[in-house]
Design a protein around this motif. Structure first.
Motif, PDB file in Angstrom:
ATOM      1  N   ARG A   1       4.351   2.047  -2.536  1.00 53.55           N
ATOM      2  CA  ARG A   1       3.521   0.987  -2.761  1.00 53.55           C
ATOM      3  C   ARG A   1       4.383  -0.564  -2.585  1.00 53.55           C
ATOM      4  O   ARG A   1       4.952  -0.512  -3.738  1.00 53.55           O
ATOM      5  CB  ARG A   1       2.637   0.125  -3.062  1.00 53.55           C
TER       6      ARG A   1
ATOM      7  N   ASP B   1      -2.944   9.448   4.650  1.00 54.40           N
ATOM      8  CA  ASP B   1      -3.648   8.704   3.670  1.00 54.40           C
ATOM      9  C   ASP B   1      -2.624   7.650   3.327  1.00 54.40           C
ATOM     10  O   ASP B   1      -1.269   7.242   3.644  1.00 54.40           O
ATOM     11  CB  ASP B   1      -3.029   9.474   2.102  1.00 54.40           C
ATOM     12  N   GLN B   2      -3.708   6.153   3.238  1.00 56.12           N
ATOM     13  CA  GLN B   2      -3.021   5.246   2.226  1.00 56.12           C
ATOM     14  C   GLN B   2      -3.962   5.242   1.093  1.00 56.12           C
ATOM     15  O   GLN B   2      -5.520   4.714   0.934  1.00 56.12           O
ATOM     16  CB  GLN B   2      -3.408   4.057   3.427  1.00 56.12           C
ATOM     17  N   ASP B   3      -3.085   4.811  -0.068  1.00 55.58           N
ATOM     18  CA  ASP B   3      -4.196   5.359  -1.143  1.00 55.58           C
ATOM     19  C   ASP B   3      -5.082   5.711  -1.807  1.00 55.58           C
ATOM     20  O   ASP B   3      -5.941   5.849  -2.167  1.00 55.58           O
ATOM     21  CB  ASP B   3      -4.045   3.312  -1.591  1.00 55.58           C
ATOM     22  N   GLY B   4      -4.718   7.345  -1.180  1.00 53.56           N
ATOM     23  CA  GLY B   4      -5.236   8.385  -1.509  1.00 53.56           C
ATOM     24  C   GLY B   4      -6.640   8.495  -0.538  1.00 53.56           C
ATOM     25  O   GLY B   4      -7.364   9.253  -0.736  1.00 53.56           O
ATOM     26  N   HIS B   5      -6.369   7.861   0.545  1.00 58.52           N
ATOM     27  CA  HIS B   5      -8.050   7.643   1.469  1.00 58.52           C
ATOM     28  C   HIS B   5      -6.904   8.402   3.270  1.00 58.52           C
ATOM     29  O   HIS B   5      -5.943   7.398   3.627  1.00 58.52           O
ATOM     30  CB  HIS B   5      -8.908   6.813   1.408  1.00 58.52           C
TER      31      HIS B   5
ATOM     32  N   ARG C   1      -1.458  -5.152   5.177  1.00 61.56           N
ATOM     33  CA  ARG C   1      -0.382  -4.887   3.457  1.00 61.56           C
ATOM     34  C   ARG C   1       0.963  -3.668   3.524  1.00 61.56           C
ATOM     35  O   ARG C   1       1.626  -2.955   2.604  1.00 61.56           O
ATOM     36  CB  ARG C   1      -1.471  -3.521   2.485  1.00 61.56           C
TER      37      ARG C   1
ATOM     38  N   THR D   1       1.334  -1.153   0.207  1.00 60.39           N
ATOM     39  CA  THR D   1      -0.040  -0.039   0.638  1.00 60.39           C
ATOM     40  C   THR D   1       0.675   0.991  -0.231  1.00 60.39           C
ATOM     41  O   THR D   1       2.268   1.452   0.952  1.00 60.39           O
ATOM     42  CB  THR D   1      -1.200  -0.308   1.538  1.00 60.39           C
ATOM     43  N   ARG D   2       0.351   2.452  -1.014  1.00 59.40           N
ATOM     44  CA  ARG D   2       0.925   3.731  -0.442  1.00 59.40           C
ATOM     45  C   ARG D   2       0.204   4.605   0.739  1.00 59.40           C
ATOM     46  O   ARG D   2      -0.877   4.501   1.039  1.00 59.40           O
ATOM     47  CB  ARG D   2       0.643   4.247  -1.659  1.00 59.40           C
TER      48      ARG D   2
ATOM     49  N   ASP E   1       6.578  10.430   0.551  1.00 56.20           N
ATOM     50  CA  ASP E   1       5.273   9.081   0.275  1.00 56.20           C
ATOM     51  C   ASP E   1       6.308   8.249   0.428  1.00 56.20           C
ATOM     52  O   ASP E   1       7.858   8.184  -0.488  1.00 56.20           O
ATOM     53  CB  ASP E   1       5.135  10.013  -1.480  1.00 56.20           C
TER      54      ASP E   1
ATOM     55  N   THR F   1       4.442  -3.498   2.228  1.00 58.12           N
ATOM     56  CA  THR F   1       5.227  -2.031   2.158  1.00 58.12           C
ATOM     57  C   THR F   1       6.029  -1.936   3.937  1.00 58.12           C
ATOM     58  O   THR F   1       5.104  -2.630   4.643  1.00 58.12           O
ATOM     59  CB  THR F   1       4.316  -0.728   1.983  1.00 58.12           C
TER      60      THR F   1
ATOM     61  N   THR G   1       1.271   8.140   2.680  1.00 60.72           N
ATOM     62  CA  THR G   1       2.061  10.026   2.016  1.00 60.72           C
ATOM     63  C   THR G   1       0.798  10.256   2.934  1.00 60.72           C
ATOM     64  O   THR G   1       0.342  10.683   4.162  1.00 60.72           O
ATOM     65  CB  THR G   1       0.815   9.812   0.968  1.00 60.72           C
TER      66      THR G   1
END
Length: 264
Positions: free
Chosen positions: A50, A83-87, A172, A24-25, A47, A205, A27
């Motif tokens: 993933r 954020d995680q994956d933009g959320h 993740r 997962t990304r 940042d 990650t 940020t």
């Protein structure tokens, strides 16, 4: 039980490696981290890609553990957002496993039962839990110790069990707070190699906090430097996870730069 005589674990393959979703990304946007009225890190922009391994170094009290707990959702940011994956991160989640220096195994449960715990929380059927737990214990070299209680095995073995428990939940992201700091040098090196081995193929990650610059430069795709209440820099690591690269000129130069940046 002492860890000083522990040898590097023998890794065993299994017919079907436990599966995990892709990483997962994570940020951080202009975040201030810490507790109310006690900020530790300010204006952090970071940042985390993933599937990468990001190591984090810095002097004691610089905010390394605060950063990790904020990524875990245990400490909401005082300003900015994570954020995680933009959320936006809304709190703790099974998708982000946190591993501490102290093994945190439940002392009344066997190693197998400890590894089964995140699967039980997810309501995985009992028979399937046992199979998956034994697969993970095999991967970390503890198949012969599955029925032992934590106090009956060494510190390095407890950390291997903790790693198996974290990964059995198919996270993740794996957030590691100086997990090998209490181990002797030989056991620590073995645990570093084991971590690399068992992460292979999971796609998870990893954010790995450490005081040890050499450990950071061995494990990390990138290394983040913290100090003076802020994120000082994030640097790419040449030849990550290659033991033979310890004396590589680029790695040596980066080590010197990191130590200089940290004032050590």
């Amino acid at each position: 039980m002492s860890t000083s005589s522990e040898t590097k674990p023998e890794l065993r393959t299994v017919d079907r490696a436990p599966s995990s979703p892709r990483g997962t990304r994570l940020t951080l946007h202009a975040t201030t981290l810490g507790r109310p009225h006690a900020p530790v890190l300010a204006d952090v922009d970071l940042d985390i890609a993933r599937g990468e391994i990001l190591t984090v170094v810095g002097p004691s009290g610089c905010g390394k553990s605060t950063l990790l707990r904020s990524l875990a959702g245990l400490l909401p940011p005082l300003a900015g957002e994570i954020d995680q994956d933009g959320h936006r991160l809304a709190g703790p989640s099974a998708e982000r496993a946190l591993i501490f220096q102290e093994d945190a195994l439940l002392p009344w449960r066997t190693l197998r039962a400890n590894v089964e715990l995140p699967l039980a929380i997810r309501r995985v059927p009992r028979s399937r839990r046992r199979v998956e737990a034994e697969e993970w214990l095999t991967r970390v070299g503890l198949a012969d110790h599955a029925s032992q209680l934590p106090h009956r095995v060494s510190g390095g073995q407890r950390q291997r069990a903790q790693l198996a428990r974290a990964l059995a939940g198919h996270p993740r992201a794996v957030l590691m707070d100086e997990p090998f700091g209490a181990l002797d040098a030989q056991t620590r090196a073995g645990m570093q190699d084991l971590l690399v081995e068992v992460l292979r193929g999971t796609g998870a990650t990893v954010v790995f906090v450490t005081h040890d610059v050499d450990e950071a430069l061995f494990l990390g795709d990138r290394v983040a430097l913290l100090g003076a209440g802020r994120l000082l820099a994030v640097r790419d690591v040449p030849h990550p996870r290659e033991r033979t690269a310890h004396d590589d000129a680029a790695r040596v130069a980066l080590r010197r730069d990191v130590l200089t940046s940290l004032g050590t």
